[in-house]
Design a protein around this motif. Structure first.
Motif, PDB file in Angstrom:
ATOM      1  N   CYS A   1      -6.654 -34.847  36.098  1.00 31.36           N
ATOM      2  CA  CYS A   1      -7.991 -35.416  36.280  1.00 31.36           C
ATOM      3  C   CYS A   1      -8.427 -35.149  37.706  1.00 31.36           C
ATOM      4  CB  CYS A   1      -7.984 -36.927  36.001  1.00 31.36           C
ATOM      5  SG  CYS A   1      -9.602 -37.719  36.245  1.00 31.36           S
TER       6      CYS A   1
ATOM      7  N   GLY B   1       1.116 -33.026  31.322  1.00 28.56           N
ATOM      8  CA  GLY B   1       0.428 -31.740  31.349  1.00 28.56           C
ATOM      9  C   GLY B   1      -1.073 -31.849  31.481  1.00 28.56           C
ATOM     10  N   MET B   2      -1.618 -33.056  31.676  1.00 28.41           N
ATOM     11  CA  MET B   2      -3.052 -33.242  31.848  1.00 28.41           C
ATOM     12  C   MET B   2      -3.347 -33.575  33.307  1.00 28.41           C
ATOM     13  SD  MET B   2      -4.133 -35.383  28.414  1.00 28.41           S
ATOM     14  CE  MET B   2      -5.875 -35.285  28.818  1.00 28.41           C
TER      15      MET B   2
ATOM     16  N   THR C   1       3.215 -41.422  29.634  1.00 25.85           N
ATOM     17  CA  THR C   1       1.760 -41.327  29.710  1.00 25.85           C
ATOM     18  C   THR C   1       1.256 -42.292  30.777  1.00 25.85           C
ATOM     19  OG1 THR C   1       1.580 -40.764  27.365  1.00 25.85           O
ATOM     20  CG2 THR C   1      -0.397 -41.623  28.428  1.00 25.85           C
TER      21      THR C   1
ATOM     22  N   LEU D   1      -3.740 -40.069  30.506  1.00 26.69           N
ATOM     23  CA  LEU D   1      -3.283 -38.743  30.907  1.00 26.69           C
ATOM     24  C   LEU D   1      -1.905 -38.484  30.302  1.00 26.69           C
ATOM     25  CD1 LEU D   1      -4.340 -38.620  34.686  1.00 26.69           C
ATOM     26  CD2 LEU D   1      -5.648 -37.956  32.656  1.00 26.69           C
ATOM     27  N   LEU D   2      -1.876 -37.613  29.297  1.00 27.35           N
ATOM     28  CA  LEU D   2      -0.613 -37.205  28.705  1.00 27.35           C
ATOM     29  C   LEU D   2       0.093 -36.219  29.628  1.00 27.35           C
ATOM     30  CD1 LEU D   2      -1.893 -36.607  25.052  1.00 27.35           C
ATOM     31  CD2 LEU D   2      -0.742 -38.646  25.947  1.00 27.35           C
TER      32      LEU D   2
ATOM     33  N   CYS E   1      -8.802 -32.390  32.047  1.00 23.97           N
ATOM     34  CA  CYS E   1      -8.476 -31.182  31.288  1.00 23.97           C
ATOM     35  C   CYS E   1      -6.963 -31.054  31.163  1.00 23.97           C
ATOM     36  CB  CYS E   1      -9.077 -29.934  31.936  1.00 23.97           C
ATOM     37  SG  CYS E   1      -8.556 -29.631  33.619  1.00 23.97           S
ATOM     38  N   ARG E   2      -6.542 -30.237  30.223  1.00 22.38           N
ATOM     39  CA  ARG E   2      -5.118 -30.019  29.985  1.00 22.38           C
ATOM     40  C   ARG E   2      -4.709 -28.678  30.596  1.00 22.38           C
ATOM     41  NH1 ARG E   2      -1.145 -31.780  26.567  1.00 22.38           N
ATOM     42  NH2 ARG E   2      -2.556 -33.170  25.442  1.00 22.38           N
TER      43      ARG E   2
END
Length: 425
Positions: free
Chosen positions: A186, A183-184, A158, A180-181, A17-18
């Motif tokens: 997991c 601000g993301m 990233t 995963l950019l 999610c971000r």
């Protein structure tokens, strides 16, 4: 949201999610990490711990941060790290009401946040320290309780998070690769996946583990006569000389005692043996039993024995043995294959690993008698020679598992039930 995250974790083992974090906070946190590097706050983990914290083949400089600690620098305490700390804590709060019912564990606590940065042509400046016993014990205790890992990419680059299933299957495992950019985050099940986290460019990562409740073993309400306990009860002295570590065991004793803990409970605690009356599924022993039988009666003076069941359930295909050959195999050979693989797997080797790369492992089997050759059976062709030969018993396992060490079957006479098939690397 907590229910949705738990559903994803239950179905696929991970959720991405971000975060609702301003780009300025991401940039400011990256700059704060650079300042920590300049002030010498980052260090390198012991080599034995890097894969646990940073993933497979993971290397980098790390810094464990506790905002409640007085040792944390003021500039770090006042940075945007608090934003990400709150986000990580929020994930745990959202998951806590659902994970026990859906995943079978509780989010009891979490570890401190660890900041990690890949080496930037400065690996020589960070030497891996030696690990001491206390640090290793704390790490193993933490990993035993770890159920979920949360990983946040701060950026600016990233990162690619690759998850490899831990379960062993005959099929090639599917390895999710998650981009995963900045601000993301997991969150994934650490007991289902091994992970690797890589970045093509500089990128700051934050990580933490959610821990299950610590195990407590309490014995209370002890009753009985303790007057005979006159002092400390101790076992025999440790033998002198070199010791032989036993790292895994497999067994097939009678009456369903097919695991070491069952044998321990049976013989050491419950006080019963594994001897039973002849099962009716084999034959009606009452027809042949006579308590006063002698050599001329043609009957037996005993009706009890030790019987190991499940021979017909042997999985011949796993060992690459045809059903036609398996039907004529000595049951001892089948059991040696089964318990030997259990022990081999418990020591860290699998069939798939050994087929890809053989190991110098020796197999030694204690064996006595060869009654299988005296039983009437239909074995044709070349299978007859190897079906009951004692020498083949140890050789079969070497051949099936692609082992290149010694292979020997030893006639241990009446002590064969006390001799184990063992491996030497």
């Amino acid at each position: 949201m907590g229910a949705e995250l738990t559903s994803r974790l239950s179905e696929q083992g991970y959720a991405v999610c971000r975060l609702f974090v301003a780009p300025d906070d991401l940039e400011e946190m990256a700059q704060t990490a650079d300042r920590c590097v300049q002030e010498g706050a980052f260090s390198r983990l012991a080599a034995e711990l890097e894969s646990g914290y940073l993933g497979q083949e993971g290397k980098g400089k790390t810094l464990s941060v506790d905002l409640d600690s007085s040792d944390t620098a003021d500039f770090l305490r006042e940075s945007s790290l608090k934003v990400f700390e709150d986000a990580i804590e929020a994930v745990g709060t959202l998951l806590r009401p659902y994970v026990e019912r859906e995943l079978g564990f509780d989010i009891y606590s979490r570890t401190s946040t660890m900041m990690s940065l890949p080496f930037d042509d400065d690996e020589d400046m960070f030497s891996a320290p030696d690990i001491d016993n206390e640090e290793a014990a704390n790490f193993l205790s933490m990993m035993w309780r770890s159920k979920l890992m949360i990983l946040v990419n701060i950026g600016p680059g990233t990162t690619t998070l690759t998850l490899t299933p831990k379960a062993i299957t005959d099929q090639e495992p599917t390895k999710p690769e998650l981009k995963l950019l900045p601000g993301m985050l997991c969150v994934f099940c650490i007991d289902r996946y091994k992970f690797a986290n890589q970045s093509e460019e500089k990128s700051l990562s934050l990580s933490a583990f959610f821990l299950d409740a610590p195990r407590e073993y309490v014995i209370d309400n002890i009753t009985g006569d303790f007057t005979f306990l006159t002092g400390t009860i101790s076992g025999p002295a440790q033998p002198k000389g070199d010791s032989v570590p036993v790292v895994a065991m497999g067994e097939r004793y009678a009456f369903g005692v097919d695991e070491p803990w069952k044998a321990w409970v049976a013989y050491a605690k419950a006080g019963w043996d594994t001897i039973t009356k002849h099962p009716q599924a084999r034959w009606d022993c009452d027809t042949y039993y006579d308590p006063d039988a002698d050599q001329t009666s043609g009957k037996s003076y005993t009706c009890h024995g030790g019987f190991s069941d499940g021979i017909e359930l042997f999985d011949c295909k796993f060992f690459d043995i045809s059903p036609a050959e398996a039907r004529g195999m000595d049951p001892t050979q089948r059991q040696v294959l089964e318990v030997s693989y259990i022990s081999l797997q418990g020591a860290g080797w699998t069939k798939k690993m050994l087929q890809a790369k053989p190991a110098n492992i020796g197999v030694f089997v204690g064996l006595d008698k060869n009654e299988w050759n005296g039983l009437p059976k239909d074995i044709a062709g070349g299978f007859a020679a190897s079906s009951g030969a004692n020498a083949i018993t140890s050789n079969r396992f070497n051949y099936c598992m692609n082992l290149k060490g010694a292979s020997m079957t030893m006639d241990t006479a009446c002590s064969s039930s006390l001799a184990s098939a063992f491996f030497v690397t």
